[in-house]
Design a protein around this motif. Structure first.
Motif, PDB file in Angstrom:
ATOM      1  N   LEU A  28     -11.938  56.093  19.530  1.00 19.84           N
ATOM      2  CA  LEU A  28     -12.719  56.896  18.444  1.00 19.84           C
ATOM      3  C   LEU A  28     -12.768  58.263  18.874  1.00 19.84           C
ATOM      4  CD1 LEU A  28     -14.335  56.507  15.720  1.00 19.84           C
ATOM      5  CD2 LEU A  28     -16.265  55.985  17.201  1.00 19.84           C
ATOM      6  N   LEU A  29     -12.899  58.759  20.001  1.00 24.00           N
ATOM      7  CA  LEU A  29     -13.055  59.950  20.591  1.00 24.00           C
ATOM      8  C   LEU A  29     -11.849  60.788  20.111  1.00 24.00           C
ATOM      9  CD1 LEU A  29     -14.803  62.039  22.029  1.00 24.00           C
ATOM     10  CD2 LEU A  29     -13.714  61.276  24.122  1.00 24.00           C
ATOM     11  N   VAL A  31      -9.570  59.992  18.108  1.00 21.83           N
ATOM     12  CA  VAL A  31      -9.190  60.106  16.514  1.00 21.83           C
ATOM     13  C   VAL A  31      -9.800  61.141  15.982  1.00 21.83           C
ATOM     14  CG1 VAL A  31      -9.439  58.944  14.259  1.00 21.83           C
ATOM     15  CG2 VAL A  31      -8.561  57.589  16.444  1.00 21.83           C
ATOM     16  N   ARG A  32     -11.165  61.403  16.173  1.00 23.16           N
ATOM     17  CA  ARG A  32     -12.202  62.606  15.855  1.00 23.16           C
ATOM     18  C   ARG A  32     -11.659  63.569  16.492  1.00 23.16           C
ATOM     19  NH1 ARG A  32     -16.916  60.836  13.329  1.00 23.16           N
ATOM     20  NH2 ARG A  32     -17.924  62.553  14.352  1.00 23.16           N
ATOM     21  N   ARG A  33     -10.758  63.955  17.510  1.00 24.07           N
ATOM     22  CA  ARG A  33     -10.543  65.094  18.154  1.00 24.07           C
ATOM     23  C   ARG A  33     -11.576  65.735  18.960  1.00 24.07           C
ATOM     24  NH1 ARG A  33      -6.008  67.343  13.494  1.00 24.07           N
ATOM     25  NH2 ARG A  33      -4.679  65.598  13.778  1.00 24.07           N
ATOM     26  N   GLU A  34     -12.418  65.157  19.597  1.00 23.38           N
ATOM     27  CA  GLU A  34     -13.603  65.538  20.218  1.00 23.38           C
ATOM     28  C   GLU A  34     -13.494  65.601  21.686  1.00 23.38           C
ATOM     29  OE1 GLU A  34     -16.573  64.413  16.414  1.00 23.38           O
ATOM     30  OE2 GLU A  34     -16.805  63.327  18.346  1.00 23.38           O
ATOM     31  N   PRO A 159     -21.100  66.560  19.816  1.00 19.82           N
ATOM     32  CA  PRO A 159     -21.072  65.647  18.767  1.00 19.82           C
ATOM     33  C   PRO A 159     -21.595  64.154  19.366  1.00 19.82           C
ATOM     34  CG  PRO A 159     -18.949  66.852  18.474  1.00 19.82           C
ATOM     35  CD  PRO A 159     -19.630  67.259  19.828  1.00 19.82           C
ATOM     36  N   VAL A 161     -20.454  61.140  19.232  1.00 22.64           N
ATOM     37  CA  VAL A 161     -19.409  60.125  19.791  1.00 22.64           C
ATOM     38  C   VAL A 161     -19.122  60.786  21.231  1.00 22.64           C
ATOM     39  CG1 VAL A 161     -16.970  59.371  19.242  1.00 22.64           C
ATOM     40  CG2 VAL A 161     -18.685  59.487  17.455  1.00 22.64           C
TER      41      VAL A 161
END
Length: 282
Positions: A28-29, A31-34, A159, A161
């Motif tokens: 998830l991290l 995919v969110r590019r964080e 963020p 996430v």
């Protein structure tokens, strides 16, 4: 924790919990590019991973070997009290008369439950078997209280996430070697594995994304007031699935702790004429 602790042991179950949460959160991290934001703040994330996951998970899982789920949840309900004290001492959160009275009432409830669970045995001499699980629960809540204020101060701009994934991955690295050394000699059952995976994905992965988001939005003291609901559900699940009875000391201790917490967090307010101006730390 109660369903998996006896077969995994404290260290292995805590490691499976943070490892499973990491496996859920890291994709998830990405995919969110964080991931870059998490990497830039890795020292702070290591602290959160230690104090909000690795240590408290170990403490509560150790306590789960002997204490009923309902009793552990009542101790966990004192987390907002710990958080309020730390936020006052460290972040200069206002300490009104109502909050001070709430803290006093809440901690009296904690002391009552501590004594009812381990006092008679401890009075006969140092009995770590009786006192150890209780102290472990209190140490875990102290860790949670510190982690909430630390996150607010140093990671409020990161963020949720990224905070959740980074802290769980850090905790996984910390517990990897101890889990290897203390892995159970008998393979845990499918039932224990199921409990561990649910603990990892739902109670840690999903829950911590929401938790860290709320810290940034409403502050640490209000966020950890979610522990109001934990005794109710823990007693319910313990009764349904583990055949645990609800005892009088649990009810009295829980009621006192929740009353104190309600006053401390402002969920319950007394009449205007009783209130005083906030007393900020100098």
């Amino acid at each position: 924790m109660r369903a998996g602790a006896s077969e995994f042991g404290p260290v292995a179950l805590a490691a499976v919990r943070v490892g499973g949460a990491s496996a859920f959160l890291l994709p998830l991290l990405l995919v969110r590019r964080e991931a870059g934001q998490a990497w830039r703040r890795w020292p702070a994330l290591v602290v959160v991973g230690l104090t909000n996951s690795a240590l408290p998970f170990l403490c509560f899982t150790y306590a789960a070997l002997t204490l009923p789920a309902g009793v552990m949840s009542v101790f966990n309900a004192s987390t907002p009290l710990m958080g309020a004290v730390i936020a006052w001492l460290w972040l200069s959160d206002a300490m009104t008369r109502q909050r001070a009275v709430g803290l006093a009432i809440g901690f009296l409830g904690v002391l009552w439950l501590v004594w009812s669970r381990s006092g008679p045995a401890a009075a006969r001499g140092l009995d770590l078997q009786a006192l150890g699980p209780v102290l472990a629960c209190l140490a875990a809540t102290l860790c949670y209280g510190f982690a909430a204020s630390f996150t607010k101060r140093y990671l409020s701009d990161v963020p949720p996430v990224a905070v959740a994934a980074g802290s769980q991955f850090s905790a996984t690295l910390m517990l990897a070697v101890p889990a290897y050394l203390w892995w159970p000699s008998v393979q845990p059952s499918a039932h224990a594995w199921g409990a561990a995976l649910l603990l990892a994905v739902l109670c840690t992965g999903v829950a911590y994304v929401v938790f860290f988001h709320l810290i940034g939005q409403i502050g640490p003291a209000n966020t950890i007031s979610v522990t109001f609901m934990i005794p109710l559900f823990a007693a319910l699940w313990g009764w349904l699935f583990l055949k645990e009875a609800v005892s009088l000391d649990m009810v009295l201790g829980c009621a006192t702790i929740l009353l104190g917490t309600a006053l401390t967090t402002g969920l319950l307010r007394w009449p205007q004429r009783w209130r005083s101006a906030p007393q900020a730390r100098g």
